[in-house]
Scaffold this active site. Structure first.
Site, PDB file in Angstrom:
ATOM      1  N   GLN A  85      17.535  23.600  -0.231  1.00 52.11           N
ATOM      2  CA  GLN A  85      16.895  22.428  -0.827  1.00 52.11           C
ATOM      3  C   GLN A  85      15.760  21.879   0.046  1.00 52.11           C
ATOM      4  O   GLN A  85      15.625  22.258   1.211  1.00 52.11           O
ATOM      5  CB  GLN A  85      17.935  21.327  -1.015  1.00 52.11           C
ATOM      6  CG  GLN A  85      18.949  21.626  -2.105  1.00 52.11           C
ATOM      7  CD  GLN A  85      19.786  20.406  -2.413  1.00 52.11           C
ATOM      8  OE1 GLN A  85      20.922  20.331  -2.025  1.00 52.11           O
ATOM      9  NE2 GLN A  85      19.203  19.446  -3.093  1.00 52.11           N
ATOM     10  N   HIS A  86      15.016  20.958  -0.543  1.00 48.11           N
ATOM     11  CA  HIS A  86      14.090  20.051   0.161  1.00 48.11           C
ATOM     12  C   HIS A  86      12.779  20.643   0.703  1.00 48.11           C
ATOM     13  O   HIS A  86      11.845  19.901   0.961  1.00 48.11           O
ATOM     14  CB  HIS A  86      14.757  19.383   1.377  1.00 48.11           C
ATOM     15  CG  HIS A  86      16.024  18.661   1.104  1.00 48.11           C
ATOM     16  ND1 HIS A  86      16.112  17.609   0.238  1.00 48.11           N
ATOM     17  CD2 HIS A  86      17.275  18.839   1.624  1.00 48.11           C
ATOM     18  CE1 HIS A  86      17.371  17.152   0.233  1.00 48.11           C
ATOM     19  NE2 HIS A  86      18.089  17.886   1.053  1.00 48.11           N
ATOM     20  N   ASP A 241      20.678  24.981  -3.739  1.00 40.19           N
ATOM     21  CA  ASP A 241      21.863  25.796  -3.423  1.00 40.19           C
ATOM     22  C   ASP A 241      23.157  25.004  -3.537  1.00 40.19           C
ATOM     23  O   ASP A 241      24.201  25.563  -3.900  1.00 40.19           O
ATOM     24  CB  ASP A 241      21.744  26.470  -2.057  1.00 40.19           C
ATOM     25  CG  ASP A 241      21.441  25.521  -0.911  1.00 40.19           C
ATOM     26  OD1 ASP A 241      21.349  24.298  -1.119  1.00 40.19           O
ATOM     27  OD2 ASP A 241      21.292  26.019   0.216  1.00 40.19           O
TER      28      ASP A 241
HETATM   29  O1  LIG Z   1      20.501  27.253   4.097  1.00 44.57           O
HETATM   30  P1  LIG Z   1      21.554  26.420   3.500  1.00 44.57           P
HETATM   31  O2  LIG Z   1      22.328  27.178   2.471  1.00 44.57           O
HETATM   32  O3  LIG Z   1      22.467  25.742   4.495  1.00 44.57           O
HETATM   33  O4  LIG Z   1      20.789  25.312   2.647  1.00 44.57           O
HETATM   34  C1  LIG Z   1      20.306  24.129   3.138  1.00 44.57           C
HETATM   35  C2  LIG Z   1      20.678  23.035   2.187  1.00 44.57           C
HETATM   36  O5  LIG Z   1      20.053  23.167   0.946  1.00 44.57           O
HETATM   37  C3  LIG Z   1      20.399  21.686   2.763  1.00 44.57           C
HETATM   38  O6  LIG Z   1      20.896  20.704   1.904  1.00 44.57           O
END
Ligand SMILES: O=P(O)(O)OC[C@H](O)CO
Ligand SMILES: Nc1ncnc2c1ncn2[C@@H]1O[C@H](COP(=O)(O)OP(=O)(O)O)[C@@H](O)[C@H]1O
Length: 490
Positions: A85-86, A241
């Site tokens: 995200q983000h 995600d």
């Molecule tokens: O890389 P990840 O799966 O830890 O994803 C990061 C998340 O989207 C942060 O909220």
């Protein structure tokens, strides 16, 4: 399962790599999985965490090539993408995939701490530097020549969708992590856009919003050829995600709470109504079915254990074996895991800290266990804050993400939280969730309707908490919170 049964593809573009799963529309089982790895660009700038979007596309190519190995690709009817995200992806007026204006600033980049504080003041809710809006304001301040050329802002999974379909859209689950969405009204917030720059609204920098139940387009012929997939298959909107993970962990069907031990640590539950928490501890996210996903996120989770693994050159299995013989609470050794700053609590400038060291304790097993406990206590502390902010308590956790592969970590979570820990049959829940969304769209169903009609296989292993360890973890949590506040609260 018939040999020719139709399948769909779910892809998750995570920070440490991409994963792909093939989901059979007849047997409702995962047929095959593929993966690839990625890393954050090296940088000497404190707080910076960036990846080039081209590496996500390469990761998708590799994971898809693996998952399709030996399969008649003509069986693939649809695809959906989940993504970290983000992250801020900026494109110019031509809007082409190849013309990204700079590397993407990721969810775990904390360079925009000052902009986050400023926007929190203006918009009257706590925005942490993870949120995309803070990164766009940072860009305006620190790279005005790049900001001047920005015509379109996308999130990581939107960028992959653009490559797949040629369409620039954002769906609600991921859009709710930008800080630009009016979550209650489900539209872009004029106040938030204007707080960055009048151009954001006037020039339509944010793409059109789409819901979870309609395809966003079809797979472009040239990308299909590159991936070995049939051209023209449906591309579902995908999501962030965490929203996809909620689907893949079976959350849409019941009231469970999920904890994910990935690059980020997250804890979330589904809600029929938005939860708007001005303290910012509970992120006001939308889910991938049209409902909401109140969520807690920590920046430091599996990478803290990776630090130990890389320092000692040992594998997780070896370190886990050594850590088994260390006691809960690590004899007072406390690892504040804030290696890259932290977002819950909002301490973007915090650092990691090891406390309570005694002679002879720098053993790989003890340090590995301290890293595991520190990352877990960080989530436990956040969970208690979520309860204080109004979230209903839960009595069991569904554990997903890479760290859920570790049997000791599962027990540490069960003991520290004093809750039963359940393991979904599929730990790559985000990729599976994306596949379920694609399945719904291919079958002409709503996502909520599809997952209700096709429940996931029953949960795998159950880990029960050891009550005899409760006191050790409560004492460790007190020390953890006191030390953190002493060192980093301003
Ligand atoms: O890389 P990840 O799966 O830890 O994803 C990061 C998340 O989207 C942060 O909220
Ligand atoms: N047995 C294990 N013990 C501890 N950590 C593990 C284990 N297996 C995988 N991991 C961690 O999980 C991480 C990947 O988790 P994942 O949820 O896939 O992350 P992301 O989606 O953020 O890329 C790996 O980088 C590794 O640090």
């Amino acid at each position: 399962m018939s040999e020719a049964s139709p399948v769909v593809l779910g892809i998750d573009v995570g920070t440490q790599g991409a994963k792909a799963v093939l989901y059979d529309l007849s047997s409702h089982a995962v047929l095959a999985k593929g993966s690839s790895s990625n890393s954050i660009l090296p940088s000497d700038v404190p707080g910076r965490a960036e990846q080039h979007p081209a590496t996500w596309l390469q990761g998708v190519r590799e994971a898809v090539a693996q998952v399709l190995c030996g399969l008649d690709a003509a069986r693939v009817r649809g695809v959906a993408v989940s993504g970290q995200q983000h992250g801020l992806v900026v494109l110019d007026a031509e809007g082409q995939v190849q013309r990204v204006l700079r590397p993407a600033k990721l969810w775990c980049d904390t360079e925009s701490a000052a902009e986050a504080a400023e926007l929190s003041h203006t918009l009257e809710w706590t925005l942490v530097p993870s949120f995309t809006i803070t990164k766009l304001l940072w860009l305006k301040r620190h790279e005005p020549e790049v900001f001047a050329r920005v015509a379109c802002v996308l999130l990581p999974h939107d960028y992959v969708n653009l490559w797949l379909t040629g369409r620039r859209v954002m769906e609600f689950g991921d859009a709710s992590g930008t800080g630009f969405l009016d979550v209650g009204a489900r539209r872009w917030s004029e106040g938030a856009m204007d707080a960055v720059d009048p151009r954001v609204r006037a020039e339509g920098m944010l793409p059109p919003l789409v819901g979870p139940n309609e395809a966003i387009g079809t797979l472009l012929a040239e990308v299909a050829a590159e991936l070995g997939l049939p051209g023209g298959i449906l591309v579902a909107p995908g999501s962030g995600d965490n929203a996809c993970s909620a689907l893949g962990a079976g959350l849409a069907g019941d009231g469970a709470t999920v904890m994910s031990l990935g690059t980020s640590g997250t804890l979330f539950a589904r809600s029929a109504t938005p939860i708007l928490d001005p303290t910012g501890i509970i992120c006001p996210f939308c889910d991938a079915t049209g409902a909401y996903l109140p969520l807690l996120c920590t920046l430091n989770c599996t990478r803290v254990l990776e630090e130990v693994r890389e320092s000692f050159g040992l594998e997780h299995a070896e370190l886990t074996c050594l850590a088994q013989s260390e006691p809960p609470g690590c004899s007072g050794v406390t690892w504040l895991p804030y290696m890259i700053g932290e977002r819950t609590p909002s301490w973007p400038h915090a650092t990691g800290a090891l406390l309570g060291l005694r002679p002879g304790c720098l053993r790989p097993g003890l340090l590995y266990r301290a890293a595991m406990e520190g990352s877990t206590l960080s989530l436990l502390s956040g969970y208690r804050r979520m309860l204080a902010a109004g979230l209903s308590p839960c009595d069991e956790l569904r554990l997903v993400g890479g760290g859920a592969n570790n049997p000791l970590w599962r027990q540490v979570v069960a003991d520290a939280f004093q809750m039963k820990v359940l393991l979904p049959a599929e730990a790559d829940s985000a990729a599976l969730g994306a596949a379920l969304q694609a399945a719904a769209i291919v079958e002409g169903a709503t996502v909520a309707g599809y997952v209700a009609a096709h429940p996931l296989p029953s949960l795998g292993q159950v880990v029960t908490p050891k009550t005899e360890h409760k006191q050790a973890y409560e004492a460790a949590l007190r020390l953890f919170e006191q030390m953190g506040a002493h060192l980093f609260a301003r």
